[in-house]
Design a protein around this motif. Structure first.
Motif, PDB file in Angstrom:
ATOM      1  N   LYS A 210       0.818  -1.219   0.000  1.00 11.58           N
ATOM      2  CA  LYS A 210       0.000   0.000   0.000  1.00 11.58           C
ATOM      3  C   LYS A 210       0.848   1.264   0.000  1.00 11.58           C
ATOM      4  CE  LYS A 210      -3.629  -2.307   2.686  1.00 11.58           C
ATOM      5  NZ  LYS A 210      -4.428  -2.261   3.944  1.00 11.58           N
ATOM      6  N   GLY A 211       2.158   1.109   0.151  1.00 12.74           N
ATOM      7  CA  GLY A 211       3.059   2.261   0.210  1.00 12.74           C
ATOM      8  C   GLY A 211       3.651   2.426   1.596  1.00 12.74           C
ATOM      9  N   LEU A 342      14.822  -0.822  -2.154  1.00 11.53           N
ATOM     10  CA  LEU A 342      14.578  -0.200  -3.455  1.00 11.53           C
ATOM     11  C   LEU A 342      13.877   1.144  -3.279  1.00 11.53           C
ATOM     12  CD1 LEU A 342      13.397  -3.398  -5.359  1.00 11.53           C
ATOM     13  CD2 LEU A 342      15.635  -2.289  -5.503  1.00 11.53           C
ATOM     14  N   ALA A 343      13.006   1.216  -2.271  1.00  8.89           N
ATOM     15  CA  ALA A 343      12.348   2.490  -1.967  1.00  8.89           C
ATOM     16  C   ALA A 343      13.377   3.522  -1.507  1.00  8.89           C
ATOM     17  CB  ALA A 343      11.280   2.281  -0.895  1.00  8.89           C
ATOM     18  N   ILE A 371       9.943  10.864  -0.034  1.00 12.90           N
ATOM     19  CA  ILE A 371       9.158   9.758   0.528  1.00 12.90           C
ATOM     20  C   ILE A 371       7.717   9.825   0.030  1.00 12.90           C
ATOM     21  CG2 ILE A 371       8.164   8.883   2.692  1.00 12.90           C
ATOM     22  CD1 ILE A 371      10.858   9.521   4.027  1.00 12.90           C
ATOM     23  N   ASP A 372       7.162  11.041  -0.058  1.00  9.20           N
ATOM     24  CA  ASP A 372       5.787  11.205  -0.549  1.00  9.20           C
ATOM     25  C   ASP A 372       5.659  10.799  -2.008  1.00  9.20           C
ATOM     26  OD1 ASP A 372       4.970  12.137   1.914  1.00  9.20           O
ATOM     27  OD2 ASP A 372       5.196  14.264   1.391  1.00  9.20           O
ATOM     28  N   ARG A 373       6.769  10.887  -2.753  1.00  6.45           N
ATOM     29  CA  ARG A 373       6.737  10.555  -4.181  1.00  6.45           C
ATOM     30  C   ARG A 373       6.752   9.056  -4.447  1.00  6.45           C
ATOM     31  NH1 ARG A 373      10.705  11.505  -7.056  1.00  6.45           N
ATOM     32  NH2 ARG A 373       9.783  12.174  -9.022  1.00  6.45           N
ATOM     33  N   VAL A 374       7.075   8.261  -3.435  1.00  6.16           N
ATOM     34  CA  VAL A 374       7.089   6.799  -3.606  1.00  6.16           C
ATOM     35  C   VAL A 374       5.653   6.296  -3.445  1.00  6.16           C
ATOM     36  CG1 VAL A 374       8.055   4.615  -2.821  1.00  6.16           C
ATOM     37  CG2 VAL A 374       9.407   6.707  -2.633  1.00  6.16           C
ATOM     38  N   GLU A 377       2.087   2.031  -6.214  1.00  2.00           N
ATOM     39  CA  GLU A 377       2.449   1.305  -7.434  1.00  2.00           C
ATOM     40  C   GLU A 377       3.950   0.995  -7.437  1.00  2.00           C
ATOM     41  OE1 GLU A 377       1.490  -0.818 -10.644  1.00  2.00           O
ATOM     42  OE2 GLU A 377       0.050   0.321  -9.424  1.00  2.00           O
ATOM     43  N   ASN A 378       4.755   1.957  -6.993  1.00  2.00           N
ATOM     44  CA  ASN A 378       6.197   1.708  -6.864  1.00  2.00           C
ATOM     45  C   ASN A 378       6.451   0.556  -5.912  1.00  2.00           C
ATOM     46  OD1 ASN A 378       6.673   5.271  -6.906  1.00  2.00           O
ATOM     47  ND2 ASN A 378       7.133   3.855  -8.570  1.00  2.00           N
TER      48      ASN A 378
END
Length: 424
Positions: A210-211, A342-343, A371-374, A377-378
Motif C-alpha cells: 500500500k506504500g 529499493l524504496a 518519501i511522498d513521491r514513492v 504502485e512503486n
C-alpha cells in the motif's frame, strides 16, 4: 606531582620539574610535557584517547557491496557452474560497482558472509553454511505462506541521508576560466561544492504494497561521528517507535526486519561464556535445573546451551504478538529480500538530484518530499522484484544441492575454521 614540586621549590627550572616527574612516574618526558602544557592552558587534563581497533575491509564495505559479493557467488550456481575462490575473485574485481579485493582478503570476507569452503576433488567449492541455508529456506517458506494466507506484509528498515549528498556527475562549462570570467560573461561557475558532509539524518520507516505507512517515519539528526548509521539507533528508541506504529498496522499482519542489535533485544539475558560462574548458577537454578555447585564452568555452560532455546524471546516479537502480529526476520546479509531497500534508493536519488544548498534542513525537506513521491504502485513493483529474487534463491539452493550431491567428495571439509591458502 607538578603542584607539589612547584610549592616546595618555586624556583626549580621547568625542564628539571618535567624530568623529575618523568623519572619518578616512569612516563615519557614528551608525555609529561604535553599533559602539563594542556593543564596550564585549559585548567584540566583530558582522558587519553583510547587506541581504536583497526577495521578490516569487511567492516568498511556496506550492505550493498556485501550483497553484491553474495550475488556473484550465486550467479555461478544459477549457471550450474562450481564457484571457486579464483572465479569469484575475477568476477568481483571485473565489476566496477564493487571494491577490488586481494585473494586472501576476499577469502576472509566471503567466510564472514557465512559461506563455507567445501573440498571437492581438486578444488574447494563455495557454498552456503548449512545453518544460513536452512534459515533462508525457512524464511522463503514462511513469507510465501503468509502471502497465500492474505496477510499484509510490512517491511521496515533504517537508512541515512547526508547533507552533502549530491549527484556524482553533472555538466560543466569548461570554457569558464574563473569566477571573474563567468561574471563578465553573465554566466555562473556551475554547482557549488558540497558542504556540511558531517551532518547526517538517520531515517526509519515501514511500508507494504500500500506504500509507506502513514505516520511511520522516524527522522532525527545524527549526533555521532560514525561511519555506521546503526550506531545511532538503540533499543529504547526503536521500541518506542515500534510501539507507536503497531496501532496503524492492518490486523494479523507480518512485519519483516533484519537482525540489527536493537531489533533483537532479548526479554531475558541468557548467560554466556563471559558470564560469572555465580550468574550461571543463579540462572540455571531459576529454571529448575538441579546442579552440583562443584561443577566447573564449562559443565554449567553445557547445561545452559541445552535449554537456552526455550528462553530466547525478543522484546519486539512479544510486542507484535500481543497485538496479533508476527515478526519475520531476514536471513543474515540478504538485504535484497527487503523491498524497502529499493524504496530507499528511489528516495536518495531524488534527494541527490535536487540537493543544491547542502543545508541539513533543506535536505530534510527534500527527504519528506521524496518519501511522498514513492507511490503504492512503486511499492508493488519493488515487491514483485523481491519475489523474483526469492525464486532465484530457491533455484540457487536447488542447483547447489544437486551438483554437490553428485560430486566426488574429498576427506577434508572446511566449514568455518581458517584453512591454509593451498586448500583453496
Amino acid at each position: 606531582m607538578y603542584k607539589d614540586l612547584k610549592s616546595k621549590d618555586p624556583d626549580m627550572p621547568y625542564k628539571q620539574i618535567m624530568s623529575k616527574i618523568s623519572q619518578t612516574l616512569g612516563i615519557g618526558l614528551n608525555s609529561v610535557c604535553k599533559i602539563i602544557s594542556e593543564y596550564k592552558s585549559t585548567g584540566t587534563v583530558a582522558s587519553p584517547t583510547k587506541t581504536r581497533s583497526k577495521k578490516c575491509l569487511f567492516d568498511k564495505i556496506d550492505d550493498l557491496d556485501r550483497n553484491g559479493i553474495r550475488q556473484k557467488v550465486h550467479s555461478f550456481w544459477l549457471k550450474k557452474e562450481l564457484p571457486t575462490i579464483d572465479k569469484v575473485l575475477e568476477a568481483v574485481n571485473d565489476d566496477p560497482a564493487l571494491p577490488n579485493f586481494k585473494r586472501t582478503t576476499l577469502y576472509t570476507t566471503i567466510k564472514k558472509l557465512d559461506f563455507a569452503f567445501i573440498k571437492r576433488k581438486r578444488c574447494s567449492v563455495l557454498t552456503e553454511r548449512e545453518d544460513l541455508l536452512v534459515w533462508r529456506q525457512n524464511y522463503l517458506y514462511d513469507i510465501r505462506k503468509f502471502r497465500e494466507e492474505g496477510r499484509t506484509v510490512y517491511y521496515l528498515d533504517e537508512t541515512w541521508v547526508n547533507a552533502g549528498d549530491c549527484v556524482d556527475k553533472l555538466w560543466v562549462d569548461k570554457s569558464i576560466k574563473s569566477k571573474h570570467d563567468a561574471f563578465t560573461r553573465g554566466l555562473t561557475t556551475g554547482a557549488t561544492n558540497p558542504t556540511g558532509k558531517d551532518q547526517r539524518l538517520i531515517v526509519l520507516h515501514i511500508g507494504s504494497h500500500k506504500g509507506f505507512l502513514e505516520g511511520g517515519l522516524l527522522c532525527f539528526l545524527s549526533k555521532k561521528n560514525s561511519s555506521d548509521y546503526h550506531d545511532e539507533m538503540n533499543s529504547n528508541n526503536f521500541h518506542e517507535w515500534f510501539e507507536s506504529i503497531i496501532p496503524h498496522l492492518d490486523p494479523n499482519s507480518v512485519i519483516v526486519m533484519d537482525n540489527a542489535p536493537y531489533h533483537t533485544a532479548r526479554i531475558e539475558k541468557i548467560p554466556t561464556a563471559s558470564s560469572k560462574k555465580d550468574e550461571i548458577l543463579s540462572w540455571l537454578t531459576s529454571k529448575g535445573i538441579v546442579i552440583d555447585k562443584s561443577m566447573f564452568k564449562p559443565q554449567l555452560m553445557a547445561k545452559v546451551r541445552k535449554i537456552k532455546s526455550r528462553y530466547i524471546s525478543y522484546v519486539v516479537d512479544n510486542m507484535a504478538k500481543n497485538a496479533g502480529h508476527t515478526v519475520l526476520r531476514l536471513p543474515l546479509y540478504h538485504s535484497e529480500l527487503n523491498p524497502i531497500e529499493l524504496a530507499w534508493a528511489m528516495v536518495k536519488t531524488y534527494v541527490k538530484q535536487n540537493n543544491t544548498t547542502y543545508n541539513i534542513d533543506d535536505v530534510k525537506s527534500l527527504l519528506n518530499t521524496a518519501i511522498d513521491r514513492v507511490t503504492s504502485e512503486n511499492w508493488k513493483n519493488f515487491i514483485e522484484h523481491v519475489k523474483r529474487e526469492e525464486n532465484k534463491m530457491t533455484e540457487v539452493d536447488r542447483n547447489m544441492d544437486e551438483i554437490i550431491d553428485n560430486l566426488e567428495p574429498c576427506v577434508l571439509t572446511i566449514t568455518g575454521e581458517t584453512s591454509d591458502s593451498s586448500d583453496f
